[in-house]
Design a protein around this motif. Structure first.
Motif, PDB file in Angstrom:
ATOM      1  N   UNK A  75      16.727 -21.404  -6.020  1.00  0.00           N
ATOM      2  CA  UNK A  75      15.416 -21.837  -6.491  1.00  0.00           C
ATOM      3  C   UNK A  75      15.431 -23.341  -6.731  1.00  0.00           C
ATOM      4  N   UNK A  76      14.440 -24.060  -6.212  1.00  0.00           N
ATOM      5  CA  UNK A  76      14.341 -25.479  -6.551  1.00  0.00           C
ATOM      6  C   UNK A  76      14.128 -25.602  -8.065  1.00  0.00           C
ATOM      7  N   UNK A  77      14.909 -26.453  -8.704  1.00  0.00           N
ATOM      8  CA  UNK A  77      14.817 -26.609 -10.162  1.00  0.00           C
ATOM      9  C   UNK A  77      14.965 -28.084 -10.519  1.00  0.00           C
TER      10      UNK A  77
ATOM     11  N   UNK B 284      10.635 -19.873  -4.017  1.00  0.00           N
ATOM     12  CA  UNK B 284       9.888 -20.225  -2.805  1.00  0.00           C
ATOM     13  C   UNK B 284       9.466 -19.013  -1.967  1.00  0.00           C
ATOM     14  N   UNK B 285      10.053 -17.848  -2.226  1.00  0.00           N
ATOM     15  CA  UNK B 285       9.635 -16.654  -1.486  1.00  0.00           C
ATOM     16  C   UNK B 285       8.263 -16.158  -1.939  1.00  0.00           C
ATOM     17  N   UNK B 286       7.890 -16.477  -3.172  1.00  0.00           N
ATOM     18  CA  UNK B 286       6.603 -15.976  -3.670  1.00  0.00           C
ATOM     19  C   UNK B 286       5.666 -17.064  -4.201  1.00  0.00           C
ATOM     20  N   UNK B 287       6.157 -18.288  -4.412  1.00  0.00           N
ATOM     21  CA  UNK B 287       5.321 -19.364  -4.933  1.00  0.00           C
ATOM     22  C   UNK B 287       5.280 -20.529  -3.958  1.00  0.00           C
TER      23      UNK B 287
END
Length: 90
Positions: free
Chosen positions: A54-56, A24-27
């Motif tokens: 990270x959402x997974x 989420x920091x880059x996408x």
């Protein structure tokens, strides 16, 4: 469709699971990445991503959709005078 081989380092086993994740920091929400996992590595790869915040989401490879795969491709803005990604003017 994508090659269905486990993403774990050194593993060449057939993947049964797809891990859809993003940093989420880059996408933003429209971009995900896909890692494939065999039975032996599904839990380990999922834990690795989740431990970093990270959402997974895990799903069987057979349930991957064209939209899942499209969201995993980098977004490349088209340039004036050039066709959109794919380069064939389709």
């Amino acid at each position: 469709m994508i090659e269905q081989v486990c993403s774990a380092r050194g593993c060449r086993a057939e993947a049964g699971y797809a891990l859809l994740w993003r940093n989420p920091r880059i996408h933003d929400l429209s971009r995900t990445k896909i890692w494939l996992a065999c039975e032996d590595h599904g839990g380990t790869l999922h834990e690795y991503l989740a431990s970093r915040g990270f959402p997974v989401e895990a799903k069987p490879v057979t349930e991957l959709t064209d939209d899942d795969v499209a969201a995993s491709q980098p977004h490349r803005p088209s340039q004036p005078g050039h066709p959109p990604s794919g380069g064939r003017g389709e």
